[in-house]
Design a protein around this motif. Structure first.
Motif, PDB file in Angstrom:
ATOM      1  N   ALA A   1       0.807  -1.217   0.000  1.00 11.71           N
ATOM      2  CA  ALA A   1       0.000   0.000   0.000  1.00 11.71           C
ATOM      3  C   ALA A   1       0.843   1.272   0.000  1.00 11.71           C
ATOM      4  O   ALA A   1       0.374   2.341  -0.403  1.00 11.71           O
ATOM      5  N   SER A   2       2.102   1.177   0.443  1.00 13.73           N
ATOM      6  CA  SER A   2       2.943   2.370   0.518  1.00 13.73           C
ATOM      7  C   SER A   2       3.822   2.554  -0.708  1.00 13.73           C
ATOM      8  O   SER A   2       4.613   3.498  -0.763  1.00 13.73           O
ATOM      9  N   ALA A   3       3.706   1.692  -1.704  1.00 15.05           N
ATOM     10  CA  ALA A   3       4.607   1.723  -2.857  1.00 15.05           C
ATOM     11  C   ALA A   3       4.012   2.482  -4.037  1.00 15.05           C
ATOM     12  O   ALA A   3       2.791   2.541  -4.215  1.00 15.05           O
ATOM     13  N   ASP A   4       4.896   3.049  -4.851  1.00  8.31           N
ATOM     14  CA  ASP A   4       4.486   3.691  -6.101  1.00  8.31           C
ATOM     15  C   ASP A   4       4.390   2.688  -7.241  1.00  8.31           C
ATOM     16  O   ASP A   4       3.618   2.865  -8.180  1.00  8.31           O
ATOM     17  N   VAL A   5       5.212   1.635  -7.159  1.00  5.75           N
ATOM     18  CA  VAL A   5       5.208   0.558  -8.141  1.00  5.75           C
ATOM     19  C   VAL A   5       5.139  -0.757  -7.383  1.00  5.75           C
ATOM     20  O   VAL A   5       5.944  -1.001  -6.479  1.00  5.75           O
TER      21      VAL A   5
END
Length: 365
Positions: free
Chosen positions: A78-82
């Protein structure tokens, strides 16, 4: 961008042929400013056979191989951009794919990274409910480490929005010429784990030439081959850690690449072993597959065999001087055209384009 990458293992090459690919490509991607977190399950005794410390360019999260472990690791997507789910984790692949894509935030780039596209596509063709096939409409793209246009076309026919091959390559920091090691002395060496769709081809391209040349020595490395019926001139050494790959490649007069049946059939799928050997300056004999000339020039930078008879014939005329010359040419070509630094330029551009598209369209795939 922060990349959450869910794969087999970054720190262990034990029963994990994708380790070299992950290490080389992700290290090079980190050089483009990406923050990388690699999630791997504690499975298959890989953690007991670590051959790499946690790198400075990625954070490694080892999670319990259990439903709770999967849920906990997936929640961090949930905290990732990719968000990347790779094929071949080996534990709960379908559950991991669904969990991480469910956890990913709407604006994140969502990818499936296939390190065995021929096998995945064959499974998808046989099963309409296959997890990857069902997930394609939710994914922004599929990345593969080989396959070329045949794989791209096939993935798009199943509904992939896009498919981008990012081929295996060379990391010259880890694979490079070293001094020969007497442990690996032989006329011909082969290194690869025993896999169902590789075994018959290893018999054809390795064992049959060995039986036809009792005056020459053959070296068999990799997990799963013992016990295996071989001739007296074949020596099996079992698992060879990545730290010994350079010596394994450079010590025999020549080394052999044998693609798995599915990859040889699809073509355009050079395995990591090809670039590892080239990086060490080894003389490489490969089984024939469509597209080999896209990577190395046959007869000059690599030798190509269509069957075991070709391998035996090559070993009959190949001199140490000729082998050394081919190895030098392969090394020069790999350093010029086939480094992970070059591959990372391609991958970085794709990731940034996908991120821009999602930002501009407000896509919530």
């Amino acid at each position: 961008m922060k990349i959450a990458f869910y794969g087999s293992s970054l720190v262990s090459s034990y029963w994990n042929g994708a380790a070299t690919y992950y290490r080389g490509l992700l290290k090079a991607l980190a050089g483009h400013g990406h923050e990388i977190v690699f999630y791997e399950p504690d499975a298959f005794d890989r953690q007991k056979h670590r051959d790499m410390d946690e790198p400075a360019w990625a954070r490694v999260v080892v999670y319990e191989a259990s439903p709770e472990g999967v849920r906990s690791a997936a929640a961090e997507a949930a905290s990732a951009d990719v968000v990347v789910k790779a094929s071949g984790v080996g534990y709960a692949d379908d559950a991991i794919l669904e969990a991480v894509m469910d956890a990913a935030r709407p604006g994140a780039v969502k990818l499936f990274w296939d390190v065995d596209a021929p096998a995945t596509l064959a499974e998808m063709a046989q099963d309409e409910s296959h997890a990857v096939r069902r997930m394609l409409p939710r994914l922004d793209a599929v990345m593969t480490y080989g396959g070329g246009d045949p794989v791209v076309t096939r993935y798009e026919s199943f509904g992939a929005r896009a498919c981008h091959p990012i081929y295996n390559a060379l990391d010259p920091d880890t694979h490079h010429p070293v001094a020969p090691d007497p442990r690996f002395a032989a006329d011909l060496g082969f290194l690869g784990n025993r896999m169902p769709d590789r075994e018959a081809r290893v018999r054809t391209f390795f064992l049959e030439p060995a039986a036809a040349a009792p005056d020459k020595t053959f070296l068999l490395g990799g997990s799963g081959w013992e016990p295996w019926q071989t001739t007296d001139n074949v020596r099996a050494v079992g698992h060879v850690g990545s730290g010994d790959h350079n010596a394994f490649n450079v010590t025999p007069k020549a080394v052999l690449n044998v693609n798995r049946e599915s990859m040889a059939h699809v073509g355009f799928s050079p395995p990591t072993r090809v670039f590892e050997a080239a990086g060490a300056g080894a003389c490489l004999i490969t089984d024939h597959w469509e597209g080999v000339a896209q990577f190395f020039a046959p007869g000059e930078e690599i030798l190509v065999a269509r069957d075991g008879k070709d391998v035996a014939e090559i070993m009959g005329w190949l001199t140490p001087d000729c082998a050394a010359r081919i190895g030098r040419c392969a090394l020069d070509r790999a350093l010029r055209d086939h480094t992970y630094a070059r591959r990372a330029v391609e991958a970085d551009a794709i990731l940034r384009d996908l991120a821009r598209i999602k930002t501009h369209t407000g896509a919530a795939a």
